[in-house]
Structures are given as structure tokens and as C-alpha cells.
Scaffold this motif. Structure first.
Motif, PDB file in Angstrom:
ATOM      1  N   GLU A  18      13.964   1.171   0.306  1.00 20.94           N
ATOM      2  CA  GLU A  18      13.339   0.805  -0.877  1.00 20.94           C
ATOM      3  C   GLU A  18      11.797   0.827  -0.332  1.00 20.94           C
ATOM      4  OE1 GLU A  18      14.405  -2.629  -3.009  1.00 20.94           O
ATOM      5  OE2 GLU A  18      16.603  -2.367  -2.253  1.00 20.94           O
ATOM      6  N   HIS A  19      11.155   1.646  -0.928  1.00 19.41           N
ATOM      7  CA  HIS A  19       9.646   2.134  -0.613  1.00 19.41           C
ATOM      8  C   HIS A  19       9.052   2.914  -2.191  1.00 19.41           C
ATOM      9  CE1 HIS A  19       6.045   3.465   1.313  1.00 19.41           C
ATOM     10  NE2 HIS A  19       6.241   2.547   1.880  1.00 19.41           N
ATOM     11  N   PRO A  20       8.131   2.599  -2.471  1.00 19.56           N
ATOM     12  CA  PRO A  20       7.526   3.224  -3.679  1.00 19.56           C
ATOM     13  C   PRO A  20       7.247   4.595  -3.393  1.00 19.56           C
ATOM     14  CG  PRO A  20       5.827   1.628  -2.938  1.00 19.56           C
ATOM     15  CD  PRO A  20       7.267   1.503  -2.000  1.00 19.56           C
ATOM     16  N   LEU A  21       7.021   5.217  -2.315  1.00 17.12           N
ATOM     17  CA  LEU A  21       6.785   6.530  -1.717  1.00 17.12           C
ATOM     18  C   LEU A  21       7.831   7.012  -0.975  1.00 17.12           C
ATOM     19  CD1 LEU A  21       3.099   6.116  -0.545  1.00 17.12           C
ATOM     20  CD2 LEU A  21       4.042   7.081  -2.669  1.00 17.12           C
ATOM     21  N   LYS A  22       9.274   6.617  -1.040  1.00 21.00           N
ATOM     22  CA  LYS A  22      10.308   7.217  -0.612  1.00 21.00           C
ATOM     23  C   LYS A  22      10.705   8.774  -0.763  1.00 21.00           C
ATOM     24  CE  LYS A  22      15.328   6.572  -0.498  1.00 21.00           C
ATOM     25  NZ  LYS A  22      16.511   5.669  -0.907  1.00 21.00           N
ATOM     26  N   PRO A  64       2.098  -1.568   5.385  1.00 18.36           N
ATOM     27  CA  PRO A  64       2.457  -2.252   4.038  1.00 18.36           C
ATOM     28  C   PRO A  64       3.305  -1.554   2.878  1.00 18.36           C
ATOM     29  CG  PRO A  64       0.181  -1.798   4.308  1.00 18.36           C
ATOM     30  CD  PRO A  64       0.870  -1.477   5.597  1.00 18.36           C
ATOM     31  N   LYS A  65       3.916  -1.806   2.107  1.00 19.13           N
ATOM     32  CA  LYS A  65       4.652  -0.960   1.121  1.00 19.13           C
ATOM     33  C   LYS A  65       3.950   0.037   0.317  1.00 19.13           C
ATOM     34  CE  LYS A  65       8.877  -2.433   1.250  1.00 19.13           C
ATOM     35  NZ  LYS A  65       9.872  -2.019   2.056  1.00 19.13           N
ATOM     36  N   GLY A  66       2.627  -0.071   0.172  1.00 20.76           N
ATOM     37  CA  GLY A  66       1.869   0.763  -0.668  1.00 20.76           C
ATOM     38  C   GLY A  66       1.625   2.383  -0.398  1.00 20.76           C
ATOM     39  N   ILE A  67       1.648   2.217   1.483  1.00 23.52           N
ATOM     40  CA  ILE A  67       1.474   3.677   1.810  1.00 23.52           C
ATOM     41  C   ILE A  67       2.433   3.873   2.789  1.00 23.52           C
ATOM     42  CG2 ILE A  67      -0.921   3.192   1.437  1.00 23.52           C
ATOM     43  CD1 ILE A  67      -1.131   2.233   4.647  1.00 23.52           C
ATOM     44  N   PHE A  68       2.194   4.768   3.735  1.00 23.73           N
ATOM     45  CA  PHE A  68       2.961   4.847   4.942  1.00 23.73           C
ATOM     46  C   PHE A  68       2.074   5.907   5.949  1.00 23.73           C
ATOM     47  CE2 PHE A  68       4.533   8.668   2.590  1.00 23.73           C
ATOM     48  CZ  PHE A  68       4.231   9.675   3.460  1.00 23.73           C
ATOM     49  N   GLN A 106      -1.488   7.662   1.491  1.00 27.90           N
ATOM     50  CA  GLN A 106      -1.691   7.022   0.373  1.00 27.90           C
ATOM     51  C   GLN A 106      -0.854   6.978  -0.828  1.00 27.90           C
ATOM     52  OE1 GLN A 106      -3.987   4.511   0.883  1.00 27.90           O
ATOM     53  NE2 GLN A 106      -5.142   5.346   2.336  1.00 27.90           N
ATOM     54  N   ASP A 107      -0.642   8.127  -1.130  1.00 27.24           N
ATOM     55  CA  ASP A 107       0.171   8.508  -2.513  1.00 27.24           C
ATOM     56  C   ASP A 107       0.824   9.887  -2.594  1.00 27.24           C
ATOM     57  OD1 ASP A 107      -2.142  10.019  -3.124  1.00 27.24           O
ATOM     58  OD2 ASP A 107      -2.957   8.318  -4.412  1.00 27.24           O
ATOM     59  N   ALA A 108       1.495  10.313  -3.518  1.00 26.15           N
ATOM     60  CA  ALA A 108       2.091  11.536  -3.606  1.00 26.15           C
ATOM     61  C   ALA A 108       0.863  12.576  -3.580  1.00 26.15           C
ATOM     62  CB  ALA A 108       2.816  11.717  -4.903  1.00 26.15           C
ATOM     63  N   LYS A 109      -0.100  12.362  -4.297  1.00 22.07           N
ATOM     64  CA  LYS A 109      -1.215  13.516  -4.187  1.00 22.07           C
ATOM     65  C   LYS A 109      -1.967  13.846  -2.706  1.00 22.07           C
ATOM     66  CE  LYS A 109      -5.595  13.931  -6.302  1.00 22.07           C
ATOM     67  NZ  LYS A 109      -6.597  13.374  -6.955  1.00 22.07           N
TER      68      LYS A 109
END
Length: 131
Positions: A18-22, A64-68, A106-109
Motif C-alpha cells: 500500500e503506497h500512493p506511488l505503487k 516515508p510514504k509520500g515518495i520513494f 517525488q511523484d508520477a511526473k
């Protein structure tokens, strides 16, 4: 689509993750595995890790969960860094030690912008750290 260098252990880990950037984590994982059939994977430090010639070389850090992040290292044992040099022509690596670095996504972009350079970087790192 089951590729020979994918691991069942990592497939199960990813299914439960479970990760926002899975989706981005899986895209980076797939791109790295597709780039070189000699790269395999397993779980290390509670995250997927890419292995070359039996040694872990690049390992995901999912907190932390917001990044990888991807940690570039030379395996579990501390190795003498005398003479070890790696030129980062991508500018992606943040050096933590002479032979240990991290790439933060940081994110999808960010993943989309860096993925091709990151895959090349992993390939170069695997060759540079081969013993």
C-alpha cells in the motif's frame, strides 16, 4: 506476463504493498528488469532489491510514504572504496558515502521525467560494482 528475472517473492510483496506511488514503483521495477536479463530481484530491507551476480546493488526505500527512493550500494558487506569511482552523468544521484547513493522520486511526473535516465544509471552501476 511473467519474465524470468521477476521473483515470486517480490510479486507477492508488490501485490500487498500500500503506497500512493505503487504504480510508479512497479513501472520503475519493470523498466529496470526489462533493461537487463542478468538483473534479478528479491526482498531486502523490507523492499524490492535488484541483484547482479548474486549481490544486492540497488534497493527500493519505500518510506516515508509520500515518495520513494532507490538506494545504490555495493552489497551487504562493507567494501574498500579505494579506487572505486562512479561518474554520475545523469545528475540523479545524491551521494551518501563514497560508494552509496540515493535517487529520490517525488511523484508520477518525477518518475516519468527520470525513468529512462534512471534505468541507464542502474545498468551502469551494476557493471561498475561487479566484483
Amino acid at each position: 506476463m511473467n519474465m524470468s528475472n521477476r521473483s515470486e517473492e517480490v510479486e507477492q510483496f508488490m501485490a500487498a504493498l500500500e503506497h500512493p506511488l505503487k504504480a510508479e514503483i512497479d513501472a520503475v521495477r519493470a523498466a529496470i528488469l526489462a533493461s537487463d536479463k542478468t538483473i534479478t530481484e528479491r526482498i531486502k530491507w523490507k523492499a524490492p532489491s535488484f541483484v547482479h551476480a548474486g549481490d544486492d546493488r540497488v534497493t527500493f526505500r519505500l518510506a516515508p510514504k509520500g515518495i520513494f527512493q532507490l538506494i545504490f550500494h555495493r552489497g551487504a558487506k562493507v567494501k574498500d572504496t579505494t579506487g572505486f569511482k562512479f561518474e554520475d552523468d545523469s545528475g540523479l544521484l545524491e551521494w551518501l558515502a563514497a560508494d552509496r547513493a540515493v535517487v529520490t522520486l517525488q511523484d508520477a511526473k518525477d518518475v516519468k521525467a527520470k525513468k529512462a535516465a534512471l534505468v541507464k544509471l542502474v545498468g551502469r552501476w551494476m557493471k561498475a560494482t561487479a566484483t
